[in-house]
Design an enzyme around this catalytic site. Structure first.
Site, mmCIF file in Angstrom:
data_model
loop_
_atom_site.group_PDB
_atom_site.id
_atom_site.type_symbol
_atom_site.label_atom_id
_atom_site.label_comp_id
_atom_site.label_asym_id
_atom_site.label_seq_id
_atom_site.Cartn_x
_atom_site.Cartn_y
_atom_site.Cartn_z
ATOM 1 N N GLY A 74 23.007 12.201 2.619
ATOM 2 C CA GLY A 74 21.555 11.586 2.892
ATOM 3 C C GLY A 74 21.481 11.309 4.514
ATOM 4 O O GLY A 74 20.535 10.581 4.734
ATOM 5 N N LYS B 197 13.556 7.262 20.838
ATOM 6 C CA LYS B 197 13.960 6.021 20.867
ATOM 7 C C LYS B 197 14.316 5.868 22.412
ATOM 8 O O LYS B 197 14.289 4.665 22.938
ATOM 9 C CB LYS B 197 15.223 5.914 20.088
ATOM 10 C CG LYS B 197 15.115 6.000 18.660
ATOM 11 C CD LYS B 197 16.433 6.243 17.946
ATOM 12 C CE LYS B 197 16.130 6.330 16.313
ATOM 13 N NZ LYS B 197 17.371 6.582 15.533
ATOM 14 N N ALA C 4 0.790 -1.276 -0.083
ATOM 15 C CA ALA C 4 -0.083 -0.004 -0.094
ATOM 16 C C ALA C 4 1.016 1.208 0.188
ATOM 17 O O ALA C 4 1.783 1.433 1.080
ATOM 18 C CB ALA C 4 -0.734 -0.051 1.309
#
Length: 436
Positions: A188, A206, A46
């Site tokens: 990146g 976290k 999806a």
């Protein structure tokens, strides 16, 4: 070929991680079946845009924009959409249908973890999230399973690769923060909007997950103290190096003595840039890598190190969860719920005790150092080291003070008194010391 039962796997999202997960499911079907004891059929993927470019070449017929229909009839649902919505709604739909859920969505679990795990318990399903805390590093299972019979005293981790890359380059190259942030974007490691990384939001999410597992206590995200690294400059990095430290953005989850708690214990969960001794294992974590240092009562000191991000690396952790979910389906029975029954109180940052490095710019004249020492003493902050450097002839000196352990609230109050003393021109920085 062994005739395995088939389990339907629905994948929600096909970004950097999702496309790699789909590729692994399609390429290694026979091998995964042997490991899981069931054939894993990728029922569909999806996505918002089926025609978007992907990192992996995937069959176009697998894509759909109808996530709800894909979920129906699936045994395992992998949520890799990210963010809170529609991820939260779709995860609840998946659990409501009886599917197990695998997710790498730290923001989702840090915000709605209690509701998600409760929904899983009600239907006997399981939620797997190894990839949510530190990418490819296996830390969730050790905390949830391997150390479940032990008492974790403390977790100290570098859990954000972007900030570690920036701080590491500032330390090794003497670079400016802004230049290294630009470089991290080009490589990146950082998003175009790096706020979640550099302001500590990602690490705080976290930390909430790790603390919940380690201390068997639900830790809401708003109870995690958070500070970022945007104020760190080369002078602070140089001062740290001179004192034998390196600056790292740390997630610290700690069990504390607390006389006002029914159990005599409490926990602290916090994220901030801190000084780490150069001989500590975390000081040697370079580049965009992550590491989590665990101190347990019986097991002793444990360290988990590796890539904290990256599409294929994170996909590895996701696939481990998929295989675990498949094995559970084949074994039958109810899913294993989260253990959060300890209900330890979470104390504010003001009650934490640690060491500090205080950097001040002071008037370079007789008696000033004695005045500063007196203010520190009155505030119950004991001096361990002092390093003074004249930065303007006859005008201003820079004073770097290392302290013994002090209570955070005492330290904060004392720093405010120093700032208002009339002899301190500027409080340059206050950094905590961890792992010393």
């Amino acid at each position: 070929m062994t005739d395995y039962r088939t389990l339907r796997v629905a994948l929600l999202g096909a970004g950097a991680v999702g496309s790699q997960v789909a590729g692994l499911l399609l390429r290694h079907g026979d091998e995964l079946a042997d490991r899981a004891g069931a054939r894993l059929e990728l029922a569909g993927i999806a996505v918002r845009d089926p025609d978007a470019e992907r990192d992996v070449d995937l069959p176009q017929e697998l894509f759909t924009t109808d996530a709800e229909s894909l979920i129906v009839g699936s045994d395992i649902v992998i949520e890799l959409i990210g963010g809170l919505e529609p991820a939260y709604r779709l995860v609840l739909e998946a659990l409501g249908s009886g599917a197990d859920v695998v997710t790498a969505n730290k923001a989702l679990l840090a915000t709605y973890g209690a509701e998600i795990f409760d929904a899983a318990d009600q239907v006997g399903a399981s939620v797997y999230y190894e990839a949510a805390a530190a990418g490819a590093i296996p830390i969730i299972r050790p905390l949830r399973d391997s150390l479940a019979g032990d008492r974790v005293r403390r977790i100290m981790g570098i859990v954000n690769g972007t900030t570690n890359y920036i701080l590491d380059r500032m330390d090794t190259e003497g670079a400016e923060f802004a230049a290294m942030l630009t470089e991290a974007k080009q490589l990146g490691y950082a998003e175009s909007d790096p706020t979640a990384d550099v302001e500590g939001f990602d690490a705080a999410q976290k930390a909430a997950l790790l603390a919940s597992l380690a201390f068997h206590t639900s830790v809401p995200l708003e109870r995690v103290h958070r500070e970022g690294i945007t104020h760190i400059d080369p002078a602070m990095v140089d001062a740290a190096r001179h004192a034998g430290y390196v600056i790292k953005l740390l997630a610290v989850c700690e069990r504390l003595d607390a006389s006002d708690s029914p159990t005599g214990e409490a926990i602290s969960v916090r994220v901030y840039p801190a000084l780490v001794p150069r001989e500590h294992p975390l000081a040697a974590v370079h580049g965009a890598n992550n590491a989590v240092f665990v101190e347990a009562e019986a097991a002793g000191d444990l360290m988990f190190y590796g890539a904290g991000a990256g599409g294929i690396q994170t996909a590895s952790a996701v696939m481990g969860d998929v295989v675990s979910a498949a094995r559970r389906h084949m074994a039958g029975g109810l899913g294993v719920g989260e253990s959060t029954r300890a209900n330890l109180p979470i104390v504010p940052i003001g009650r934490v005790t640690t060491k500090y490095q205080i950097t001040l710019e002071i008037d370079d004249r007789t008696g000033v150092l004695a005045t500063v020492a007196g203010i520190l003493s009155e505030g119950r902050v004991s001096i361990a080291t002092v390093d003074q450097t004249v930065i303007e002839d006859g005008g201003v000196a820079r004073l770097v003070i290392g302290t013994h352990k002090a209570v955070e609230q005492d330290l904060s109050d004392t720093v405010r008194r120093l700032a208002d003393s009339g002899v301190v021109e500027r409080v340059v920085s206050v950094l905590r010391v961890e792992g010393d």
